[in-house]
Scaffold this active site. Structure first.
Site, PDB file in Angstrom:
ATOM      1  N   LYS A  11       0.554  -1.203  -0.082  1.00 17.93           N
ATOM      2  CA  LYS A  11       0.038   0.112  -0.206  1.00 17.93           C
ATOM      3  C   LYS A  11       0.911   1.323   0.258  1.00 17.93           C
ATOM      4  CE  LYS A  11      -3.994  -2.374   2.067  1.00 17.93           C
ATOM      5  NZ  LYS A  11      -4.993  -1.972   3.276  1.00 17.93           N
ATOM      6  N   TYR A  51     -12.282  -1.950  -3.680  1.00 20.65           N
ATOM      7  CA  TYR A  51     -12.967  -2.210  -2.536  1.00 20.65           C
ATOM      8  C   TYR A  51     -14.320  -1.984  -2.361  1.00 20.65           C
ATOM      9  CZ  TYR A  51      -8.276  -2.214  -0.388  1.00 20.65           C
ATOM     10  OH  TYR A  51      -6.924  -2.663  -0.015  1.00 20.65           O
ATOM     11  N   ASN A 114      -2.044   0.198   6.833  1.00 21.05           N
ATOM     12  CA  ASN A 114      -1.523  -1.335   7.365  1.00 21.05           C
ATOM     13  C   ASN A 114      -0.713  -1.827   6.269  1.00 21.05           C
ATOM     14  OD1 ASN A 114      -3.606  -2.036   5.345  1.00 21.05           O
ATOM     15  ND2 ASN A 114      -4.386  -3.417   6.816  1.00 21.05           N
ATOM     16  N   HIS A 117      -1.989  -5.587   1.723  1.00 22.14           N
ATOM     17  CA  HIS A 117      -3.392  -6.240   1.031  1.00 22.14           C
ATOM     18  C   HIS A 117      -3.159  -7.490   0.731  1.00 22.14           C
ATOM     19  CE1 HIS A 117      -7.674  -7.045  -0.100  1.00 22.14           C
ATOM     20  NE2 HIS A 117      -6.880  -7.448  -1.105  1.00 22.14           N
ATOM     21  N   GLU A 128      -9.448 -10.603  -7.920  1.00 24.75           N
ATOM     22  CA  GLU A 128      -8.389  -9.662  -7.686  1.00 24.75           C
ATOM     23  C   GLU A 128      -7.128  -9.435  -8.758  1.00 24.75           C
ATOM     24  OE1 GLU A 128      -9.501  -8.688  -2.910  1.00 24.75           O
ATOM     25  OE2 GLU A 128      -7.472  -9.463  -3.525  1.00 24.75           O
TER      26      GLU A 128
HETATM   27  P1  CMP Z   1      -7.378  -4.685   3.533  1.00 19.48           P
HETATM   28  O1  CMP Z   1      -6.873  -6.221   3.888  1.00 19.48           O
HETATM   29  O2  CMP Z   1      -6.790  -3.919   2.316  1.00 19.48           O
HETATM   30  O3  CMP Z   1      -8.839  -5.030   3.494  1.00 19.48           O
HETATM   31  C1  CMP Z   1      -9.634  -3.846   3.784  1.00 19.48           C
HETATM   32  C2  CMP Z   1      -9.011  -2.771   4.425  1.00 19.48           C
HETATM   33  O4  CMP Z   1      -9.955  -1.873   5.126  1.00 19.48           O
HETATM   34  C3  CMP Z   1      -8.124  -3.419   5.608  1.00 19.48           C
HETATM   35  O5  CMP Z   1      -7.083  -3.856   4.927  1.00 19.48           O
HETATM   36  C4  CMP Z   1      -7.690  -1.949   6.268  1.00 19.48           C
HETATM   37  O6  CMP Z   1      -6.849  -1.409   5.834  1.00 19.48           O
HETATM   38  C5  CMP Z   1      -9.034  -1.074   6.161  1.00 19.48           C
HETATM   39  N1  CMP Z   1      -9.927  -1.136   7.457  1.00 19.48           N
HETATM   40  C6  CMP Z   1     -10.567  -2.291   8.129  1.00 19.48           C
HETATM   41  N2  CMP Z   1     -11.148  -1.837   9.025  1.00 19.48           N
HETATM   42  C7  CMP Z   1     -10.744  -0.605   9.309  1.00 19.48           C
HETATM   43  C8  CMP Z   1     -11.067   0.424  10.428  1.00 19.48           C
HETATM   44  N3  CMP Z   1     -11.562   0.038  11.295  1.00 19.48           N
HETATM   45  N4  CMP Z   1     -10.722   1.710  10.219  1.00 19.48           N
HETATM   46  C9  CMP Z   1      -9.809   1.900   9.021  1.00 19.48           C
HETATM   47  N5  CMP Z   1      -9.543   1.132   8.211  1.00 19.48           N
HETATM   48  C10 CMP Z   1     -10.240  -0.123   8.132  1.00 19.48           C
END
Ligand code: CMP
Length: 140
Positions: A11, A51, A114, A117, A128
């Site tokens: 990311k 998403y 984070n 993904h 995907e």
């Molecule tokens: P990802 O694995 O990319 O899939 C969906 C994303 O939503 C997840 O990682 C997080 O980065 C994001 N996400 C999930 N829960 C939250 C949250 N409570 N607040 C902000 N972002 C979130």
């Protein structure tokens, strides 16, 4: 065990911090072969589409804004049980809950920012992968 393919994204936070190379190395060190890889920047429409499953969640706007703020790396990883193996290497979605040595423990700031993904099922992996790559770009 089955050989699978999964979609992986590094990311914008991790790319901007200069951690893309370390993260790709982490995949290879854990038995996940890189069969396709590209650096790109998602448009708002692309991030919203990728998403779309989260469109009703309160964090959706924040998520798509973050995913468009800078370049990402998208890659297809192949290996034994690759979907689950990749998720294990990434660690928990929330880095505060991620195990030591996982990518999110090492490189992620928060649940929103984070670092990476990964597809959560084989079915989603196929969709995907097709989002980013044509069949001819997958170099086994
Ligand atoms: P990802 O694995 O990319 O899939 C969906 C994303 O939503 C997840 O990682 C997080 O980065 C994001 N996400 C999930 N829960 C939250 C949250 N409570 N607040 C902000 N972002 C979130």
């Amino acid at each position: 065990m089955a050989i699978e393919r999964t979609l992986s994204m590094i990311k914008p936070d991790a790319v901007a911090a200069g951690n893309a190379g370390n993260i790709l190395q982490h995949f290879e060190d854990n038995g996940l072969r890189i069969v396709a890889c590209k650096k790109t920047q998602l448009s708002l429409a692309q991030a919203q589409a990728f998403y779309a499953v989260h469109a009703e969640r309160p964090f959706y706007g924040e998520l798509v804004e973050f995913m468009t703020e800078g370049p990402i790396f998208a890659q297809v990883l192949e290996g034994e049980n690759a979907v689950a193996a990749h998720r294990a290497v990434m660690g928990a979605t929330n880095p505060a809950e991620a195990d030591e040595g996982t990518i999110r423990k090492l490189y992620a700031e928060s649940i929103g920012r984070n670092a990476c993904h990964g597809s959560d099922s084989l079915e989603n992996a196929a969709n995907e992968i097709a989002f980013f790559f044509s069949e001819s770009e997958l170099i086994g």
